[in-house]
Design a protein around this motif. Structure first.
Motif: not given
Lengths: 274, 527
Positions: A56-58, B326-335, B360-363, B365-371
């Motif tokens: 996803i990141g890429v 929460i990843a869904v609306p957060t993803g919408v914002k990044v997209f 870049f960096l918030f995303t 942080g979002g990935f590690s949040g999802l993990m």
């Protein structure tokens, strides 16, 4: 512009190689695979989700970088005027939900397994104190048979830099918890004062020890060895100095050790009575 | 628009009062906004010094500079000061300055309460910091102050800590009421809710979160107070109480709290990305809905901070699934942000650099949040440096970077001067490199098994920690450059135009630079 694009492609490829290389070479940079079925499954789950995030990141960062390289004012880019698309919004709502379901299914499986604490072969009580652990071996009726404290064994001089630090600096204790291999050990965790947390990374086992509560966890270790962890809930001044050390030995060796412990505690009880 | 302002100047306009009384008695949203921003910057430096004490101690294994008792006070107060003293007041300061300017209002709806809500803060944090000089030492139980470590086993100064939290909470609630009253009642004619600037929208939602959860925090600390002084046993197991109850109450406040610190950032970044891409924000409506969804979800995910406390399986599953959502609306914002940039005409001034780094960096942080949301994996991540890496990516390179971006973005409007672009970019790059060198290795030390909040560590974590310390010092020291840029811009600099930026959109860019002491005495018309 094409040269710009291909240079981006090369950068992305190089980044990917670095990622893959790093993941393959440096196991010490990653979560340990551990020595129980649970720890292995947790590690697989961790890697699966990591790689999904990388993909996803890429894609997202790739789109961003392409935009940053190509759609700059200095290259004469004129801004487009589009500003919404219900189709796209639906698409990037639904696809992530599908990905999340794919992640949730194996996660649920592993969690159910972690919670299956029944059918144990032996029970050990783990009790947290400021700042040491107490281990009690219980019989079928949960009566205490053998009990001892486990304190940090690292000399003060090493901590203060007066002598050279040993190999297991801060991860060594006077009395290790000893358990047999191929045995489902059920742990009952509680605390005498504040909240502590008992963690053995190689077992994939971390559970809080809370005063007034008895928490349950279990491990079935296949490989003999010494496994080290630490208290993972801030519990006061010496929170950083109460390690967890578990020695896993073959069954026969455990029986021998346990018999000696029983005898020692019987002698002690006798001495107390007199 | 300028005609409106000129007419106003002939009216009963007056400048600020002279001397210290200007700041003590002011009810002007711009003055109060500036005071909030300076206060938060001072707290940022104080909390930053504490961070550097922590990092200096952790540079090498062994105890070198501070005793474990002081180390725990540093981690605790670093967290408290940064969350309640730096990030939150900075966003309130930005809201004070910008919400009236963005909605065409002459001031905040409740100007006297505005003055009060600011002036409570220096007392609250003065009291909190004073505990560090008391005989028992200051709070040492972590910024999450879990009972019974923070009650039965707490230092005597805990009562001052409780009072400080009460004061800061009262200030936040007043600020939130003021912002809601302003946004709902004082918008210029024609500015319907769905025409509001994104920063105003995100702050409206944030203010509701604050009103909902600050009283919960007040309840938690009040129960602590009673346990400590009046013989109750809310959190004391030996009296029939429940230490886990504390965590449920705390995180029912604590999780919305982390969104309180990031939603306004989403608004800021939306403005900056759109301005420097010279393109309208993509998916405005979906941004509003996504922000609202995140706010709603923030109330039903709190126990993902407590996966290891021994909740029943059904509870673990519920909180895992809800958190993943929460990843869904957060993803919408990044997209949406990426789509805003797509086929724009981008330039890379300092605010844009901070906004891009935010994405870049918030995303990450979002990935590690999802993990971290994956409960079985969380058994390994929980309370390790992996968590520390995660929340610093979302709070430092997330919330804080958005604040830096906002300051560079609006500074010309506030001061009438352009900042030095070269120095601004230098500040950005030093911060960007510092943040990543400091916090990226923490992912590794956490995965390798290093618990958080420890003053000394096993030898296998040494390299990661050395890097983190180097990065932290680069980041920390480069903030002095930021201070220098601010002072320089306030005192002199190239004159800023009314629009300031080529792609600027919105009412704040229709008033002169610097914005006059009183603006929009008569409401502008919004088409």
């Amino acid at each position: 512009m094409m040269s710009k694009l291909s240079s981006i492609a090369r950068t992305v490829l190089a980044t990917l190689c670095v990622f893959a290389g790093a993941a393959a070479v440096a196991a010490e940079y990653n979560m340990p695979v551990g020595v129980t079925d649970v720890s292995r499954e947790i590690q697989e789950l961790h890697m699966t989700i990591f790689w999904i995030c990388v993909v996803i990141g890429v894609l997202v960062f790739g789109a961003m970088l392409v935009s940053m390289v190509l759609h700059r004012k200095s290259l004469g880019a004129t801004p487009a005027t589009f500003h919404e698309s219900t189709k796209l919004e639906l698409l990037w709502t639904v696809i992530p939900i599908v990905i999340l379901v794919v992640m949730a299914l194996p996660a649920t499986d592993v969690l159910v397994k972690i919670y299956d604490t029944g059918g144990e072969d032996m029970v050990v009580e783990v009790r947290g104190y400021q700042w040491k652990w107490q281990y009690k071996y219980l019989d079928e009726e949960l009566n205490e048979q053998v009990s001892f404290f486990s304190n940090l064994a690292t000399p003060r001089g090493q901590i203060l830099g007066q002598s050279e630090k040993g190999e297991n600096y801060l991860l060594e204790v006077d009395n290790e918890l000893v358990i047999p291999t191929d045995t489902k050990v059920r742990f009952l965790l509680t605390s005498n004062d504040v909240i502590h947390s008992w963690w053995v990374p190689d077992f994939g086992l971390k559970r809080d020890a809370i005063p007034g509560f008895i928490n349950e966890a279990w491990a079935n270790v296949k490989e003999p060895g010494v496994y080290r962890g630490q208290c993972t809930e801030l519990c006061g001044k010496d929170h950083g100095f109460m390690p967890v050390v578990v020695r896993v030995v073959p069954k026969a060796e455990f029986q021998q050790w346990y018999a000696a412990q029983l005898e020692a505690s019987a002698t002690e009880a006798l001495a107390m009575a007199n | 628009m300028s005609a409106v302002i000129e007419a106003h100047h002939d009216d009963h306009d007056h400048g600020p009062a002279k001397g210290i009384t200007r700041w003590l008695y002011t009810t002007n949203h711009k003055d109060i906004g500036s005071m909030y921003l300076w206060f938060s910057f001072i707290m940022f430096l104080v909390g930053g010094v504490m961070a550097l004490v922590i990092r200096a101690e952790l540079f090498q294994p062994g105890l070198q500079f501070v005793e474990p008792a002081l180390f725990n006070q540093m981690t605790t107060n670093h967290g408290l000061i940064m969350v309640f003293g730096a990030i939150m007041p900075a966003f309130v300061g930005l809201a004070n300055w910008m919400v009236p300017l963005m909605i065409g209002a002459p001031d905040m709806a409740l100007p006297r309460m505005n003055n009060l809500s600011f002036w409570i803060l220096p007392f609250a944090f003065g009291m909190l910091l004073s505990t560090l000089f008391m005989e028992s030492g200051g709070p040492n139980f972590g910024w999450t102050f879990y009972a019974p470590l923070s009650t039965t086993y707490a230092p005597d100064s805990v009562t001052y800590f409780i009072f400080a939290v009460h004061l800061a909470g009262a200030s936040s609630i007043m600020g939130a009421i003021n912002i809601i009253a302003t946004i709902l009642n004082m918008r210029a004619p024609g500015m319907t809710l769905m025409k509001m600037p994104m920063f105003v929208w995100t702050w409206l939602i944030t203010a509701y979160l604050l009103i909902a959860v600050m009283p919960v925090l007040a309840g938690a600390v009040t129960m602590m107070l009673f346990d400590i002084h009046f013989g109750t046993s809310f959190f004391d197991a030996s009296g029939g109480g429940d230490p886990v109850l504390f965590q449920h109450v705390f995180w029912f406040f604590g999780h919305p709290e982390v969104y309180i610190m990031i939603l306004p950032a989403f608004g800021i970044v939306s403005h900056i990305i759109s301005t420097f891409s010279r393109k309208p924000l993509f998916g405005y409506d979906s941004m509003v809905y996504a922000t609202s969804s995140i706010a709603f979800l923030s109330f039903i995910v709190w126990a993902h901070h407590m996966f290891t406390v021994g909740m029943p399986l059904a509870g673990e599953l519920f909180f895992m699934y809800a958190t993943m959502l929460i990843a869904v609306p957060t993803g919408v914002k990044v997209f949406n942000w990426v789509s805003t940039m797509w086929r724009g005409s981008m330039t890379f001034e300092t605010p844009m650099l901070f906004a891009l780094a935010f994405i870049f960096l918030f995303t990450i942080g979002g990935f590690s949040g999802l993990m971290l949301a994956i409960a079985p994996a969380d058994f390994q991540y929980h309370d390790t440096y992996f968590v520390v890496a995660h929340f610093h990516y979302v709070l430092v390179s997330g919330a804080l970077f958005s604040i830096f971006g906002a300051v560079y973005f609006w500074l010309p409007k506030w001061t009438g001067h352009m900042y030095n672009e070269g120095l601004g970019k230098l500040h950005f790059w030093l911060s960007f490199i510092g943040v990543n060198v400091a916090f990226f290795p923490m992912h590794f030390s956490g995965l390798a098994g290093m618990p958080r909040r420890i003053p000394d560590y096993a030898l296998q974590f040494a390299d990661f920690n050395a890097w983190s310390t180097v990065g932290a010092f680069v980041f920390g020291i480069s903030q002095l450059l930021f201070l220098w840029i601010l002072v320089q811009t306030i005192r002199a600099g190239q004159k800023a135009t009314t629009e300031v930026w080529e792609g600027s959109e919105g009412l704040e860019w229709t008033v002169p630079s610097p914005a006059p002491y009183h603006t929009f005495a008569e409401p502008p018309k919004v088409a």
